[in-house]
Design a protein around this motif. Structure first.
Motif, PDB file in Angstrom:
ATOM      1  N   LYS A   9       0.903  -1.061  -0.140  1.00  0.00           N
ATOM      2  CA  LYS A   9      -0.148  -0.236  -0.045  1.00  0.00           C
ATOM      3  C   LYS A   9       0.827   1.165   0.128  1.00  0.00           C
ATOM      4  O   LYS A   9       0.626   2.415  -0.609  1.00  0.00           O
ATOM      5  CB  LYS A   9      -1.115  -0.066   1.205  1.00  0.00           C
ATOM      6  CG  LYS A   9      -1.910   1.148   1.230  1.00  0.00           C
ATOM      7  CD  LYS A   9      -1.649   2.349   1.667  1.00  0.00           C
ATOM      8  CE  LYS A   9      -1.441   2.268   3.259  1.00  0.00           C
ATOM      9  NZ  LYS A   9      -0.839   3.415   3.900  1.00  0.00           N
ATOM     10  N   HIS A  12       2.470   1.273  -3.547  1.00  0.00           N
ATOM     11  CA  HIS A  12       1.706   0.727  -4.510  1.00  0.00           C
ATOM     12  C   HIS A  12       2.540  -0.321  -5.509  1.00  0.00           C
ATOM     13  O   HIS A  12       2.150  -0.570  -6.676  1.00  0.00           O
ATOM     14  CB  HIS A  12       1.029   1.753  -5.457  1.00  0.00           C
ATOM     15  CG  HIS A  12      -0.120   2.238  -4.800  1.00  0.00           C
ATOM     16  ND1 HIS A  12       0.270   3.333  -3.756  1.00  0.00           N
ATOM     17  CD2 HIS A  12      -1.412   2.149  -4.574  1.00  0.00           C
ATOM     18  CE1 HIS A  12      -0.883   3.547  -3.419  1.00  0.00           C
ATOM     19  NE2 HIS A  12      -2.016   3.002  -3.887  1.00  0.00           N
ATOM     20  N   VAL A  54      -1.777  -5.466   1.095  1.00  0.00           N
ATOM     21  CA  VAL A  54      -2.884  -5.850   0.551  1.00  0.00           C
ATOM     22  C   VAL A  54      -3.074  -7.083  -0.328  1.00  0.00           C
ATOM     23  O   VAL A  54      -2.662  -7.161  -1.322  1.00  0.00           O
ATOM     24  CB  VAL A  54      -3.914  -4.675  -0.076  1.00  0.00           C
ATOM     25  CG1 VAL A  54      -5.280  -5.121  -0.224  1.00  0.00           C
ATOM     26  CG2 VAL A  54      -3.774  -3.533   0.794  1.00  0.00           C
TER      27      VAL A  54
END
Length: 273
Positions: A9, A12, A54
């Motif tokens: 996160k 990215h 994630v």
């Protein structure tokens, strides 16, 4: 369910493989860095605070707190701890290892486990119980959560009473009993299990002995066994830490399936190993 992507996160970046681990303080880490681990369906992510990786997965149903996620190509076990936002869940590491994109993920119900150590000396504080804590740690690999843990002397009536209470009142899925499986006059664990059993499962005791005999020929003297009472699976293993761990390792792959049969759980009989 399949793992489709691993997103950092913070920057990215997408990863194809990562190493997840549980630190000594209970926090989760990925690739050696302390980080929350989240899982969600493909698509836009909600706002996330703090460091996080994630996992994007093809979830065919919403997760629930307490669900266990097992990765088919590794021994990694993750637990759903909280729902952070709609379709976004926080995970904790129960057993670490490498996870990679395209891995199949199986969703398990947690197994509620009891660990009973049977030992005169341990119950009197004259010997440290190492087998019980070792089993409590080992059950994470089958999605087990320890709900009860206790030490009793080698007294058959006390063993029977506690096991019945754990089954009849606490409704534990699995109970592991360590100790009292030898040949001495004080070794009465097998007799206690048999006296409260609905069914005896001879194959589990036989397989534990057949596997552990490669470590020591003396294992054939152990009277470890498994029984069922109502919908609970009870397994007795030796009292030494090494013997307990080796026996559990031998039969761990079939414990969950045995519980699934006892509990009539649907859609969970396909499992790794």
């Amino acid at each position: 369910m399949k793992l489709l992507g691993i997103l950092n996160k913070d920057d990215h970046r997408e990863y194809g493989i990562c190493y997840v681990n549980m630190r000594a303080d209970g926090s989760s880490s990925i690739n050696g860095n302390i980080s929350d681990i989240l899982i969600t369906k493909p698509g836009l992510l909600p706002e996330i605070q703090g460091a996080a990786f994630v996992l994007r997965a093809s979830l065919d149903q919403d997760l629930e707190v307490g669900n266990i996620l097992a990765f088919s190509e590794s021994d990694v076990i993750l637990r759903v701890d909280a729902e952070e936002a709609p379709s976004l869940w926080k995970l904790s590491v129960q057993q670490g290892g490498f996870i990679s994109v395209s891995s199949d993920i199986q969703m398990w119900k947690p197994l509620h486990v009891g660990i009973l150590t049977v030992s005169d000396k341990a119950s009197q504080g004259l010997r440290e119980d190492t087998a019980g804590p070792a089993l409590a740690k080992a059950v994470s690999r089958i999605g087990g959560i320890v709900e009860k843990q206790y030490i009793l002397p080698d007294e058959q009536s006390e063993i029977e009473k506690l096991l019945c209470k754990w089954v009849d009142e606490a409704d534990l899925h699995v109970i592991l009993v360590t100790g009292g499986t030898g040949l001495s006059s004080r070794d009465v664990t097998p007799e206690a299990l048999e006296s409260i059993a609905d069914k005896i499962i001879p194959g589990i005791g036989e397989f534990m002995r057949s596997r552990t005999v490669y470590y020591t020929p003396r294992s054939i003297l152990s009277r470890g066994l498994a029984v069922t009472r109502k919908k609970s699976l009870i397994i007795a293993v030796p009292g030494s830490q090494t013997g307990a761990e080796e026996c559990f390792e031998a039969v761990a792959p079939v414990i969950r399936h045995g519980v699934e049969i006892l509990r009539d759980w649907e859609k969970e009989c396909g499992h790794k190993k």
